[in-house]
Design a protein around this motif. Sequence first.
Motif, PDB file in Angstrom:
ATOM      1  N   GLY A  40     -13.449  -2.850   3.957  1.00  0.00           N
ATOM      2  CA  GLY A  40     -13.958  -4.131   4.646  1.00  0.00           C
ATOM      3  C   GLY A  40     -13.012  -5.029   5.062  1.00  0.00           C
ATOM      4  N   TYR A  41     -12.033  -5.242   4.457  1.00  0.00           N
ATOM      5  CA  TYR A  41     -11.154  -6.445   4.865  1.00  0.00           C
ATOM      6  C   TYR A  41     -10.589  -6.155   5.673  1.00  0.00           C
ATOM      7  N   GLU A  42      -9.499  -6.831   6.571  1.00  0.00           N
ATOM      8  CA  GLU A  42      -8.526  -6.983   7.013  1.00  0.00           C
ATOM      9  C   GLU A  42      -7.362  -7.396   6.643  1.00  0.00           C
ATOM     10  N   ASN A  43      -6.718  -6.801   6.230  1.00  0.00           N
ATOM     11  CA  ASN A  43      -5.042  -7.628   5.912  1.00  0.00           C
ATOM     12  C   ASN A  43      -4.525  -8.132   7.219  1.00  0.00           C
ATOM     13  N   ASP A  44      -3.272  -8.716   6.153  1.00  0.00           N
ATOM     14  CA  ASP A  44      -2.061  -9.549   7.471  1.00  0.00           C
ATOM     15  C   ASP A  44      -1.385  -8.599   7.487  1.00  0.00           C
ATOM     16  N   ARG A  45      -0.263  -8.987   8.597  1.00  0.00           N
ATOM     17  CA  ARG A  45      -0.241  -8.037   9.615  1.00  0.00           C
ATOM     18  C   ARG A  45       1.256  -7.838   8.713  1.00  0.00           C
ATOM     19  N   LEU A  46       2.000  -9.292   8.168  1.00  0.00           N
ATOM     20  CA  LEU A  46       3.028  -9.469   6.866  1.00  0.00           C
ATOM     21  C   LEU A  46       2.777  -9.700   6.115  1.00  0.00           C
ATOM     22  N   LEU A  47       3.478  -9.520   4.815  1.00  0.00           N
ATOM     23  CA  LEU A  47       3.329  -9.008   4.065  1.00  0.00           C
ATOM     24  C   LEU A  47       5.121 -10.830   3.400  1.00  0.00           C
ATOM     25  N   THR A  48       4.919 -11.998   2.590  1.00  0.00           N
ATOM     26  CA  THR A  48       5.571 -12.164   2.004  1.00  0.00           C
ATOM     27  C   THR A  48       6.220 -12.213   0.744  1.00  0.00           C
ATOM     28  N   ILE A  49       7.386 -12.454   0.707  1.00  0.00           N
ATOM     29  CA  ILE A  49       8.448 -12.094  -0.576  1.00  0.00           C
ATOM     30  C   ILE A  49       8.650 -13.390  -0.784  1.00  0.00           C
ATOM     31  N   LYS A  50       8.304 -13.954  -2.241  1.00  0.00           N
ATOM     32  CA  LYS A  50       9.273 -15.521  -2.077  1.00  0.00           C
ATOM     33  C   LYS A  50      10.329 -15.199  -3.404  1.00  0.00           C
ATOM     34  N   ILE A  51      11.676 -15.367  -2.762  1.00  0.00           N
ATOM     35  CA  ILE A  51      12.689 -15.373  -3.995  1.00  0.00           C
ATOM     36  C   ILE A  51      12.807 -16.287  -4.416  1.00  0.00           C
ATOM     37  N   SER A  52      12.967 -17.734  -3.835  1.00  0.00           N
ATOM     38  CA  SER A  52      13.578 -18.666  -4.663  1.00  0.00           C
ATOM     39  C   SER A  52      11.960 -19.210  -4.356  1.00  0.00           C
ATOM     40  N   GLU A  53      12.756 -20.898  -4.970  1.00  0.00           N
ATOM     41  CA  GLU A  53      11.385 -22.155  -4.737  1.00  0.00           C
ATOM     42  C   GLU A  53      11.286 -22.862  -3.345  1.00  0.00           C
ATOM     43  N   ASN A  54      12.917 -22.597  -1.676  1.00  0.00           N
ATOM     44  CA  ASN A  54      12.269 -23.027  -0.942  1.00  0.00           C
ATOM     45  C   ASN A  54      12.684 -21.562   0.122  1.00  0.00           C
ATOM     46  N   LYS A  55      12.055 -20.429  -0.768  1.00  0.00           N
ATOM     47  CA  LYS A  55      13.195 -19.519   0.201  1.00  0.00           C
ATOM     48  C   LYS A  55      12.014 -18.262   0.477  1.00  0.00           C
ATOM     49  N   THR A  56      11.718 -17.556   1.600  1.00  0.00           N
ATOM     50  CA  THR A  56      10.108 -16.890   1.581  1.00  0.00           C
ATOM     51  C   THR A  56      10.683 -15.621   3.415  1.00  0.00           C
ATOM     52  N   TYR A  57      10.792 -14.511   2.605  1.00  0.00           N
ATOM     53  CA  TYR A  57      11.308 -13.665   3.467  1.00  0.00           C
ATOM     54  C   TYR A  57       9.592 -12.504   4.102  1.00  0.00           C
ATOM     55  N   CYS A  58       9.731 -12.500   4.892  1.00  0.00           N
ATOM     56  CA  CYS A  58       8.740 -11.923   5.802  1.00  0.00           C
ATOM     57  C   CYS A  58       8.751 -10.241   5.647  1.00  0.00           C
ATOM     58  N   GLY A  59       7.958  -9.265   5.481  1.00  0.00           N
ATOM     59  CA  GLY A  59       8.049  -7.746   6.035  1.00  0.00           C
ATOM     60  C   GLY A  59       6.808  -7.130   6.621  1.00  0.00           C
ATOM     61  N   LEU A  60       6.673  -6.016   7.195  1.00  0.00           N
ATOM     62  CA  LEU A  60       5.753  -5.750   8.325  1.00  0.00           C
ATOM     63  C   LEU A  60       4.838  -4.957   7.310  1.00  0.00           C
ATOM     64  N   ILE A  61       3.572  -4.569   7.854  1.00  0.00           N
ATOM     65  CA  ILE A  61       2.773  -3.545   6.740  1.00  0.00           C
ATOM     66  C   ILE A  61       2.290  -2.419   8.115  1.00  0.00           C
ATOM     67  N   THR A  62       2.317  -1.171   7.315  1.00  0.00           N
ATOM     68  CA  THR A  62       1.767  -0.112   8.265  1.00  0.00           C
ATOM     69  C   THR A  62       0.217   0.030   7.961  1.00  0.00           C
ATOM     70  N   GLU A  63       0.384   0.540   9.614  1.00  0.00           N
ATOM     71  CA  GLU A  63      -1.116   0.285   9.677  1.00  0.00           C
ATOM     72  C   GLU A  63      -1.679   1.545   9.142  1.00  0.00           C
ATOM     73  N   THR A  64      -1.270   2.514   8.412  1.00  0.00           N
ATOM     74  CA  THR A  64      -1.604   3.502   8.018  1.00  0.00           C
ATOM     75  C   THR A  64      -2.408   3.153   6.644  1.00  0.00           C
ATOM     76  N   GLU A  65      -3.664   3.953   6.396  1.00  0.00           N
ATOM     77  CA  GLU A  65      -4.200   3.947   5.010  1.00  0.00           C
ATOM     78  C   GLU A  65      -3.805   5.271   4.170  1.00  0.00           C
ATOM     79  N   TYR A  66      -3.977   4.768   3.046  1.00  0.00           N
ATOM     80  CA  TYR A  66      -3.575   5.784   1.789  1.00  0.00           C
ATOM     81  C   TYR A  66      -4.913   5.798   1.167  1.00  0.00           C
ATOM     82  N   ALA A  67      -5.156   7.805   0.527  1.00  0.00           N
ATOM     83  CA  ALA A  67      -6.493   6.926  -0.965  1.00  0.00           C
ATOM     84  C   ALA A  67      -5.261   7.661  -1.356  1.00  0.00           C
TER      85      ALA A  67
END
Length: 151
Positions: free
Chosen positions: A75-102
């Motif tokens: 019942g919630y909608e999630n972002d299409r990207l995730l964020t990964i913060k490696i250091s205080e000043n650097k954030t990277y993004c990754g892709l979310i799959t549309e597949t939902e698993y139980a």
Amino acid sequence: MRRHRLIIYILLVISSISIAGAGWAWKRSPRVSCHPFGFIASSTGEKHYISPEKIVVKPWRGRHHVYGVFMVPKGYENDRLLTIKISENKTYCGLITETEYASYEDIDAKPGYHLIKGYLNTRLVVFLMAQGKIEQLKQPSNWKLGYVNKK
């Protein structure tokens, strides 16, 4: 003597071509940019963030072997990207799959939840590992996925 110079010259040329080719390939690599369209905004202003239940970092196995498994309420909608913060000043993004698993990789979704996977680019992970940041990649608190109510 001439033979040694020829071998050194050939090795120098091959090394130069390899370095130039690696630089060209790195620039062309399909890295995910953290564009605003990959993130959703909440109409009520309330946005939730979660860390993954499990993180897999095995880039030596090839593509799609660096990911996090997230448990998102139904019942919630999630972002299409995730964020990964490696250091205080650097954030990277990754892709979310549309597949939902139980259920996925020994993780069962709680009632009212489903599991989704978020991938990080393998070349980026190899680059971060070369910088000695593998332990930071494995920390769930560095990975974030936002979600909002669908209302």
